[in-house]
Design an enzyme around this catalytic site. Structure first.
Site: not given
Ligand code: SIN
Length: 311
Positions: A47-48, A130
């Protein structure tokens, strides 16, 4: 006939080309462990990570559509230290990609400084796309800003670094972003993030299906496949051959993965379908892709990668 689904990004060898899309089944230690041990995925993306842990946007923030999904997760994650520690210390079953997303340019630079100064030697991916963080624009739509940022990053960052791109829709924009990216020693681009700021409406309640951002959210799944294929293809035609491509968007089957590879993808990631179907999707899509390759007499991905024919 046995087919070989092995692929690589730079020097990193993946036993097959399939990854999770960042954001799906990769937030907690348990989810990351699942991916690391799954024998039908080639690698994983975290996950980012933002500097501190985040709950993300208010619920409901994900909705299944007839042909895909819409989400406004808002980068819920355990914080940068957790993910850096995971990718540095978890026993490597397969290559891992550390995805990071600061809330500002300064935060992006700070996260990358920390990676540069750490023991981590793997791939990093900077998420410049994002669509769901309130008040934070999708950086990769700002061409001059992205150019300046990459210039500052590569002045100090010497480890393998890719970026996650949003979808582009105009051929002039493909030209522009490729011209910028080609100036830098990127390991890869990951294309596409979800199609930002879509909308779905429940006509019975006469309401949006998502709560955050007034109901606007990123669109993914089957409905995004044509846009994803176009982005993989257009970027492969324009980027230096030294920059690898992760094709993300709309993959629900072996056929979709095959199409991504024909368009030029080195790796393929699975998002909405993984969320909806679970880890079993890796096994099924592996099998379906292998069957298509066998039927066509292809032994490896190189036999057809990027070899899309024009009518
Ligand atoms: C999110 O909004 O967390 C998903 C999109 C993303 O990982 O850039």
């Amino acid at each position: 006939m046995t087919v070989n689904l092995a692929s690589k990004i730079q020097k990193f060898q993946f036993k097959n080309l399939f990854l999770n899309a960042s954001g799906v089944h990769c937030q907690s230690k348990e989810e990351l462990d699942d991916l690391r041990h799954d024998q039908f995925s080639g690698g994983l993306v975290t996950k980012s990570a933002t500097p501190n842990s985040r709950f993300g946007n208010p619920l409901p923030r994900y909705h299944s559509l007839p042909a895909g999904s819409i989400n406004s997760m808002g980068l819920p994650n355990e914080g940068f230290e957790f993910y850096l520690d995971y990718v540095t210390h978890a026993k490597m079953q397969k290559p891992m990609i550390l995805s990071v997303a600061g809330m500002s340019k300064d935060e992006d630079l700070d996260l990358l400084h920390q990676i540069q100064n750490s023991d981590y030697q793997g791939l990093t991916e900077l998420n410049l796309s994002c669509p769901n963080v309130i008040g934070k624009p999708q950086m990769a739509y700002d061409f001059a800003g992205s150019d300046q940022m990459l210039k500052e990053i590569f002045a100090f960052f010497k480890k393998p670094l890719g970026i996650k791109l949003p979808p582009y829709f105009d051929l002039v924009h493909f030209d522009r972003i490729a011209e910028i990216l080609n100036q830098y020693p990127l390991s890869h681009v990951n294309t596409i993030n979800s199609i930002g700021n879509g909308m779905w409406v429940d006509i019975e309640s006469e309401m949006t299906v998502l709560k955050p951002k007034g109901g606007f959210g990123g669109v993914g799944g089957s409905i995004a496949l044509p846009t994803a294929l176009a982005n993989v293809r257009a970027l492969r035609q324009r980027l230096n051959s030294s920059i690898d491509i992760i094709g993300t968007g709309g993959v629900t089957s072996g056929r979709d993965a095959f199409a991504h590879i024909l368009c030029g993808a080195n790796m393929v990631s699975i998002g909405t379908q993984l969320y909806e179907e679970g880890l079993g999707s890796f096994r099924r899509i592996n099998k379906e892709l292998s069957e298509i390759m066998e039927r066509k007499g292809y032994h490896s991905l190189d036999d057809f990668r990027g070899k899309l024919k024009i009518m």
